[in-house]
Design a protein around this motif. Structure first.
Motif, PDB file in Angstrom:
ATOM      1  N   LYS A   4       0.848  -1.179   0.000  1.00 37.63           N
ATOM      2  CA  LYS A   4       0.000   0.000   0.000  1.00 37.63           C
ATOM      3  C   LYS A   4       0.887   1.234   0.000  1.00 37.63           C
ATOM      4  O   LYS A   4       1.519   1.569   0.995  1.00 37.63           O
ATOM      5  CB  LYS A   4      -0.924   0.005   1.214  1.00 37.63           C
ATOM      6  CG  LYS A   4      -1.997   1.076   1.147  1.00 37.63           C
ATOM      7  CD  LYS A   4      -3.030   0.894   2.235  1.00 37.63           C
ATOM      8  CE  LYS A   4      -4.122   1.952   2.121  1.00 37.63           C
ATOM      9  NZ  LYS A   4      -5.162   1.781   3.161  1.00 37.63           N
ATOM     10  N   PHE A  21      -4.140  10.564  -9.316  1.00 35.56           N
ATOM     11  CA  PHE A  21      -4.567   9.820  -8.139  1.00 35.56           C
ATOM     12  C   PHE A  21      -5.685  10.587  -7.447  1.00 35.56           C
ATOM     13  O   PHE A  21      -5.552  11.773  -7.154  1.00 35.56           O
ATOM     14  CB  PHE A  21      -3.398   9.641  -7.170  1.00 35.56           C
ATOM     15  CG  PHE A  21      -3.809   9.052  -5.844  1.00 35.56           C
ATOM     16  CD1 PHE A  21      -4.193   7.717  -5.761  1.00 35.56           C
ATOM     17  CD2 PHE A  21      -3.831   9.813  -4.693  1.00 35.56           C
ATOM     18  CE1 PHE A  21      -4.592   7.165  -4.553  1.00 35.56           C
ATOM     19  CE2 PHE A  21      -4.225   9.273  -3.479  1.00 35.56           C
ATOM     20  CZ  PHE A  21      -4.598   7.946  -3.406  1.00 35.56           C
ATOM     21  N   GLY A  24      -8.219   6.932  -3.708  1.00 35.86           N
ATOM     22  CA  GLY A  24      -7.837   5.529  -3.669  1.00 35.86           C
ATOM     23  C   GLY A  24      -7.718   4.827  -5.002  1.00 35.86           C
ATOM     24  O   GLY A  24      -7.503   3.615  -5.055  1.00 35.86           O
ATOM     25  N   VAL A  25      -7.855   5.580  -6.104  1.00 34.76           N
ATOM     26  CA  VAL A  25      -7.708   4.998  -7.440  1.00 34.76           C
ATOM     27  C   VAL A  25      -6.796   5.898  -8.269  1.00 34.76           C
ATOM     28  O   VAL A  25      -6.537   7.042  -7.900  1.00 34.76           O
ATOM     29  CB  VAL A  25      -9.062   4.837  -8.162  1.00 34.76           C
ATOM     30  CG1 VAL A  25     -10.034   4.019  -7.329  1.00 34.76           C
ATOM     31  CG2 VAL A  25      -9.669   6.197  -8.528  1.00 34.76           C
ATOM     32  N   ARG A  53      -8.506  -5.259 -11.948  1.00 35.91           N
ATOM     33  CA  ARG A  53      -7.878  -3.975 -11.603  1.00 35.91           C
ATOM     34  C   ARG A  53      -8.423  -2.817 -12.421  1.00 35.91           C
ATOM     35  O   ARG A  53      -8.545  -1.701 -11.925  1.00 35.91           O
ATOM     36  CB  ARG A  53      -6.363  -4.045 -11.836  1.00 35.91           C
ATOM     37  CG  ARG A  53      -5.627  -5.051 -10.979  1.00 35.91           C
ATOM     38  CD  ARG A  53      -4.137  -5.043 -11.301  1.00 35.91           C
ATOM     39  NE  ARG A  53      -3.418  -6.062 -10.554  1.00 35.91           N
ATOM     40  CZ  ARG A  53      -2.941  -5.888  -9.328  1.00 35.91           C
ATOM     41  NH1 ARG A  53      -3.084  -4.735  -8.718  1.00 35.91           N
ATOM     42  NH2 ARG A  53      -2.307  -6.860  -8.708  1.00 35.91           N
ATOM     43  N   THR A  66      -9.877   3.499 -15.027  1.00 35.72           N
ATOM     44  CA  THR A  66      -9.643   3.555 -13.587  1.00 35.72           C
ATOM     45  C   THR A  66      -8.941   2.289 -13.139  1.00 35.72           C
ATOM     46  O   THR A  66      -9.346   1.192 -13.521  1.00 35.72           O
ATOM     47  CB  THR A  66     -10.973   3.700 -12.816  1.00 35.72           C
ATOM     48  OG1 THR A  66     -11.680   4.844 -13.294  1.00 35.72           O
ATOM     49  CG2 THR A  66     -10.735   3.845 -11.319  1.00 35.72           C
ATOM     50  N   GLN A  68      -7.285   0.115  -9.711  1.00 32.07           N
ATOM     51  CA  GLN A  68      -7.182  -0.071  -8.273  1.00 32.07           C
ATOM     52  C   GLN A  68      -7.018  -1.560  -7.998  1.00 32.07           C
ATOM     53  O   GLN A  68      -7.526  -2.393  -8.746  1.00 32.07           O
ATOM     54  CB  GLN A  68      -8.428   0.448  -7.554  1.00 32.07           C
ATOM     55  CG  GLN A  68      -8.354   0.387  -6.031  1.00 32.07           C
ATOM     56  CD  GLN A  68      -9.688   0.718  -5.370  1.00 32.07           C
ATOM     57  OE1 GLN A  68     -10.651  -0.021  -5.483  1.00 32.07           O
ATOM     58  NE2 GLN A  68      -9.724   1.852  -4.673  1.00 32.07           N
ATOM     59  N   THR A  69      -6.294  -1.883  -6.922  1.00 28.44           N
ATOM     60  CA  THR A  69      -6.177  -3.280  -6.485  1.00 28.44           C
ATOM     61  C   THR A  69      -7.303  -3.565  -5.502  1.00 28.44           C
ATOM     62  O   THR A  69      -7.311  -3.005  -4.398  1.00 28.44           O
ATOM     63  CB  THR A  69      -4.817  -3.528  -5.826  1.00 28.44           C
ATOM     64  OG1 THR A  69      -3.785  -3.312  -6.795  1.00 28.44           O
ATOM     65  CG2 THR A  69      -4.713  -4.953  -5.310  1.00 28.44           C
ATOM     66  N   TRP A  74      -6.989   0.105  -2.859  1.00 28.67           N
ATOM     67  CA  TRP A  74      -5.947   1.128  -2.955  1.00 28.67           C
ATOM     68  C   TRP A  74      -5.132   0.874  -4.213  1.00 28.67           C
ATOM     69  O   TRP A  74      -5.342  -0.124  -4.921  1.00 28.67           O
ATOM     70  CB  TRP A  74      -5.049   1.065  -1.717  1.00 28.67           C
ATOM     71  CG  TRP A  74      -4.245   2.305  -1.454  1.00 28.67           C
ATOM     72  CD1 TRP A  74      -2.896   2.472  -1.591  1.00 28.67           C
ATOM     73  CD2 TRP A  74      -4.734   3.566  -0.970  1.00 28.67           C
ATOM     74  NE1 TRP A  74      -2.510   3.733  -1.226  1.00 28.67           N
ATOM     75  CE2 TRP A  74      -3.633   4.441  -0.837  1.00 28.67           C
ATOM     76  CE3 TRP A  74      -6.001   4.039  -0.634  1.00 28.67           C
ATOM     77  CZ2 TRP A  74      -3.746   5.754  -0.400  1.00 28.67           C
ATOM     78  CZ3 TRP A  74      -6.131   5.352  -0.194  1.00 28.67           C
ATOM     79  CH2 TRP A  74      -5.008   6.189  -0.073  1.00 28.67           C
ATOM     80  N   VAL A  75      -4.204   1.768  -4.493  1.00 28.54           N
ATOM     81  CA  VAL A  75      -3.324   1.639  -5.652  1.00 28.54           C
ATOM     82  C   VAL A  75      -2.037   0.935  -5.231  1.00 28.54           C
ATOM     83  O   VAL A  75      -1.391   1.328  -4.262  1.00 28.54           O
ATOM     84  CB  VAL A  75      -3.007   3.025  -6.240  1.00 28.54           C
ATOM     85  CG1 VAL A  75      -2.028   2.897  -7.402  1.00 28.54           C
ATOM     86  CG2 VAL A  75      -4.288   3.721  -6.691  1.00 28.54           C
ATOM     87  N   ASP A  79      -0.570  -1.666 -10.205  1.00 30.73           N
ATOM     88  CA  ASP A  79      -1.464  -0.733 -10.901  1.00 30.73           C
ATOM     89  C   ASP A  79      -0.670   0.351 -11.623  1.00 30.73           C
ATOM     90  O   ASP A  79      -0.990   0.729 -12.749  1.00 30.73           O
ATOM     91  CB  ASP A  79      -2.423  -0.080  -9.903  1.00 30.73           C
ATOM     92  CG  ASP A  79      -3.320  -1.077  -9.206  1.00 30.73           C
ATOM     93  OD1 ASP A  79      -3.858  -1.955  -9.888  1.00 30.73           O
ATOM     94  OD2 ASP A  79      -3.474  -0.970  -7.970  1.00 30.73           O
TER      95      ASP A  79
END
Length: 219
Positions: A4, A21, A24-25, A53, A66, A68-69, A74-75, A79
């Motif tokens: 993270k 960013f 959270g993406v 993702r 877009t 995100q994990t 979060w990224v 990603d």
């Protein structure tokens, strides 16, 4: 589990790629001239590593990408690496990526007992628990990923003099001042800025509040 990363590290890594960013993406837009061109871009950027993702929103003028994990909401480094590959593909098609329309909107509900009100909103909106976050006070999300996330803010004591639902308009840091200035020129007022640049509270002429938020000041 995927690492993270800090907000600052994510932003520094993706801004040169034309991604931004926010909330959270990481997100970017690819301008296109038709829905057929949008489909062409979408087909080009899809790959096995993107499964789970990458989220795509295709329109006749834009392809919105877009990343995100999901497991960490979060990224992750994966990603960011994928964003680089996608940008290279898009640029190889003679197109470009831009983060100018990267905003995301949430709806915040003030509640004295979050666990008590959350099931009502989950049921009436047809929302589901956010991946890896299904606790009694966690946010709720649209299963199709189209409508705003709902999150709950602890209210103590009750605030009867103000609205208890408000929008959070989440933008890249360099867009916050311009957005607020436009709102003020349209009749709004700045109500609170003690925690800027994480967020500012503005209100319309009748006192209905909205927050402009960024990732800065949160790590």
């Amino acid at each position: 589990m995927d690492e993270k990363l800090s907000r600052k590290a994510i932003s520094a890594a993706v801004d040169p790629l034309g991604w931004r960013f926010v909330l959270g993406v990481i997100r970017t837009c690819v301008p296109v001239g038709s829905l057929a061109e949008a489909v062409e871009v979408a087909a080009a950027v899809c790959e096995p590593a993107a499964e789970g993702r990458l989220r795509l929103d295709l329109r006749d003028r834009w392809v919105i990408l877009t990343l995100q994990t999901p497991d960490i909401i979060w990224v992750s480094p994966a990603d960011i690496e994928l964003a680089g590959r996608i940008t290279a593909i898009v640029r190889g098609m003679g197109r470009d990526t831009t983060g100018e329309s990267a905003q995301i909107m949430e709806i915040a509900i003030d509640a004295a007992d979050i666990a008590a009100v959350r099931p009502f909103w989950k049921a009436i909106l047809g929302y589901v628990d956010e991946t890896a976050a299904g606790g009694p006070t966690d946010p709720l999300v649209d299963p199709l990923g189209q409508r705003p996330t709902i999150w709950f803010q602890q209210m103590d004591p009750p605030r009867l003099e103000r609205n208890r639902l408000h929008f959070d308009v989440c933008v890249p840091p360099d867009q916050a001042q311009q957005r607020m200035q436009a709102a003020i020129e349209a009749g709004g007022t700045l109500r609170y800025d003690a925690e800027a640049p994480a967020f500012w509270v503005l209100a319309d002429v009748e006192g209905n509040e909205v927050c402009i938020t960024t990732w800065e000041g949160r790590d």
